[in-house]
Scaffold this motif. Structure first.
Motif, PDB file in Angstrom:
ATOM      1  N   PHE A  17       0.841  -1.182   0.000  1.00 32.73           N
ATOM      2  CA  PHE A  17       0.000   0.000   0.000  1.00 32.73           C
ATOM      3  C   PHE A  17       0.884   1.243   0.000  1.00 32.73           C
ATOM      4  O   PHE A  17       2.048   1.184   0.418  1.00 32.73           O
ATOM      5  N   PRO A  18       0.344   2.390  -0.424  1.00 27.31           N
ATOM      6  CA  PRO A  18       1.085   3.636  -0.203  1.00 27.31           C
ATOM      7  C   PRO A  18       1.414   3.771   1.283  1.00 27.31           C
ATOM      8  O   PRO A  18       0.618   3.372   2.139  1.00 27.31           O
ATOM      9  N   LEU A  19       2.569   4.334   1.582  1.00 29.59           N
ATOM     10  CA  LEU A  19       3.002   4.458   2.972  1.00 29.59           C
ATOM     11  C   LEU A  19       2.929   5.912   3.430  1.00 29.59           C
ATOM     12  O   LEU A  19       3.221   6.835   2.669  1.00 29.59           O
ATOM     13  N   LEU A  20       2.527   6.100   4.671  1.00 27.45           N
ATOM     14  CA  LEU A  20       2.540   7.407   5.318  1.00 27.45           C
ATOM     15  C   LEU A  20       3.322   7.250   6.615  1.00 27.45           C
ATOM     16  O   LEU A  20       2.894   6.510   7.512  1.00 27.45           O
ATOM     17  N   ASP A  21       4.472   7.893   6.685  1.00 27.36           N
ATOM     18  CA  ASP A  21       5.343   7.758   7.855  1.00 27.36           C
ATOM     19  C   ASP A  21       5.612   6.286   8.184  1.00 27.36           C
ATOM     20  O   ASP A  21       5.618   5.884   9.350  1.00 27.36           O
ATOM     21  N   ARG A  81      -3.551   7.026  15.158  1.00 30.96           N
ATOM     22  CA  ARG A  81      -3.280   6.211  13.968  1.00 30.96           C
ATOM     23  C   ARG A  81      -3.165   4.735  14.355  1.00 30.96           C
ATOM     24  O   ARG A  81      -3.009   4.389  15.530  1.00 30.96           O
ATOM     25  N   GLU A  82      -3.209   3.876  13.339  1.00 36.86           N
ATOM     26  CA  GLU A  82      -3.165   2.441  13.574  1.00 36.86           C
ATOM     27  C   GLU A  82      -1.837   1.993  14.167  1.00 36.86           C
ATOM     28  O   GLU A  82      -0.823   2.701  14.072  1.00 36.86           O
ATOM     29  N   VAL A  83      -1.851   0.808  14.788  1.00 32.49           N
ATOM     30  CA  VAL A  83      -0.630   0.229  15.344  1.00 32.49           C
ATOM     31  C   VAL A  83       0.414   0.085  14.239  1.00 32.49           C
ATOM     32  O   VAL A  83       0.113  -0.325  13.117  1.00 32.49           O
ATOM     33  N   GLY A  84       1.657   0.456  14.551  1.00 30.90           N
ATOM     34  CA  GLY A  84       2.739   0.284  13.605  1.00 30.90           C
ATOM     35  C   GLY A  84       3.153  -1.180  13.534  1.00 30.90           C
ATOM     36  O   GLY A  84       3.411  -1.815  14.559  1.00 30.90           O
ATOM     37  N   LEU A  85       3.219  -1.726  12.319  1.00 30.44           N
ATOM     38  CA  LEU A  85       3.464  -3.155  12.142  1.00 30.44           C
ATOM     39  C   LEU A  85       4.863  -3.479  11.629  1.00 30.44           C
ATOM     40  O   LEU A  85       5.121  -4.602  11.193  1.00 30.44           O
ATOM     41  N   GLY A  90       2.274  -1.897   5.462  1.00 32.12           N
ATOM     42  CA  GLY A  90       2.016  -1.747   4.033  1.00 32.12           C
ATOM     43  C   GLY A  90       1.075  -2.783   3.475  1.00 32.12           C
ATOM     44  O   GLY A  90       0.910  -2.885   2.257  1.00 32.12           O
ATOM     45  N   GLY A  91       0.456  -3.590   4.340  1.00 30.99           N
ATOM     46  CA  GLY A  91      -0.510  -4.592   3.892  1.00 30.99           C
ATOM     47  C   GLY A  91      -0.028  -6.013   3.993  1.00 30.99           C
ATOM     48  O   GLY A  91      -0.815  -6.953   3.887  1.00 30.99           O
ATOM     49  N   LEU A  92       1.286  -6.203   4.222  1.00 32.92           N
ATOM     50  CA  LEU A  92       1.838  -7.560   4.273  1.00 32.92           C
ATOM     51  C   LEU A  92       1.208  -8.387   5.388  1.00 32.92           C
ATOM     52  O   LEU A  92       1.084  -9.613   5.271  1.00 32.92           O
ATOM     53  N   VAL A  93       0.784  -7.749   6.476  1.00 33.60           N
ATOM     54  CA  VAL A  93       0.160  -8.495   7.576  1.00 33.60           C
ATOM     55  C   VAL A  93      -1.080  -9.254   7.095  1.00 33.60           C
ATOM     56  O   VAL A  93      -1.388 -10.336   7.596  1.00 33.60           O
ATOM     57  N   GLY A 211      -8.094  -8.184  11.687  1.00 32.95           N
ATOM     58  CA  GLY A 211      -6.946  -7.685  12.411  1.00 32.95           C
ATOM     59  C   GLY A 211      -6.927  -6.179  12.437  1.00 32.95           C
ATOM     60  O   GLY A 211      -7.957  -5.534  12.346  1.00 32.95           O
ATOM     61  N   PRO A 212      -5.718  -5.588  12.545  1.00 27.47           N
ATOM     62  CA  PRO A 212      -5.630  -4.132  12.541  1.00 27.47           C
ATOM     63  C   PRO A 212      -5.951  -3.596  11.160  1.00 27.47           C
ATOM     64  O   PRO A 212      -5.911  -4.316  10.173  1.00 27.47           O
ATOM     65  N   GLY A 213      -6.215  -2.303  11.086  1.00 31.09           N
ATOM     66  CA  GLY A 213      -6.491  -1.731   9.772  1.00 31.09           C
ATOM     67  C   GLY A 213      -7.171  -0.400   9.867  1.00 31.09           C
ATOM     68  O   GLY A 213      -7.518   0.065  10.908  1.00 31.09           O
TER      69      GLY A 213
END
Length: 213
Positions: A17-21, A81-85, A90-93, A211-213
């Motif tokens: 996915f596009p990434l933000l920070d 913001r969502e939990v940092g993974l 980026g969607g891999l989870v 899951g998260p999202g």
């Protein structure tokens, strides 16, 4: 009120996915946009004094129809913001969950995100989210506020408020409502995962992830 964002575009293996920070920032899917519209119809008559969103576009898109109906300008609260993974952002989870990856199974067995390399710890996630929620409540005493947030954030906040296991409130539905109330500095859970306004979409099947999202 905590409104989880609508369903997002599907993850395609090998295409982040596009990434933000450093975090995945996918847009809403057509189903997610319809969920946002139905949520706005549900909430348009509520006496909402303010709307908050996170820095991620899926929450802003979810809040947009309601903000337009109420004539409110959403306020960005980055700490919700969502939990940092980490390495799985980026969607891999989503791919790892679908594969039943052993490390993903460990995440749920141990109920902590930082099993994933580079991921945020439960403590850090909870600390920033609770601090942000307290700050919002301080700014709006006696008012009704809607915060459009993420599944992992809902889980972290409600686990903290109720003293439950870390993942006890995981897997909330896309565009489901939860409600918390602060009285004399103490938070209480009023409702969780209210998605009755989404019944017209049930024939489409599930719209998001557990899951998260």
């Amino acid at each position: 009120m905590l409104l989880r964002h609508g369903a997002t575009t599907p993850y395609v293996a090998g295409e982040s996915f596009p990434l933000l920070d450093g975090q995945g920032d996918p847009p809403l899917s057509p189903v997610g946009l319809e969920q946002a519209r139905l949520s706005a119809a549900r909430l348009a008559d509520e006496p909402i004094d303010a709307i908050y969103v996170t820095s991620m576009q899926r929450t802003a898109q979810t809040a947009e129809p309601l903000a337009a109906a109420l004539g409110l300008s959403p306020v960005v609260e980055p700490d919700l913001r969502e939990v940092g993974l980490g390495d799985w952002d980026g969607g891999l989870v989503r791919q790892r969950a679908a594969e039943g990856h052993p490390l993903y199974q460990r995440v749920h067995a141990e109920q902590r995100w930082d099993v994933i390399p580079g991921a945020e710890s439960n403590a850090d996630l909870t600390r920033r989210c609770v601090s942000a929620l307290d700050a919002i409540a301080d700014r709006h005493p006696g008012e009704l506020v809607l915060a459009t947030v993420h599944g992992g954030v809902v889980a972290a906040l409600l686990s903290h408020i109720t003293g439950s296991a870390p993942f006890a409130f995981g897997g909330s539905d896309n565009c489901a409502l939860s409600q918390v109330v602060r009285t004399d500095g103490a938070w209480a859970l009023r409702r969780f995962n209210d998605s009755s306004h989404l019944w017209p979409l049930l024939h489409h099947g599930p719209g998001g992830t557990g899951g998260p999202g």
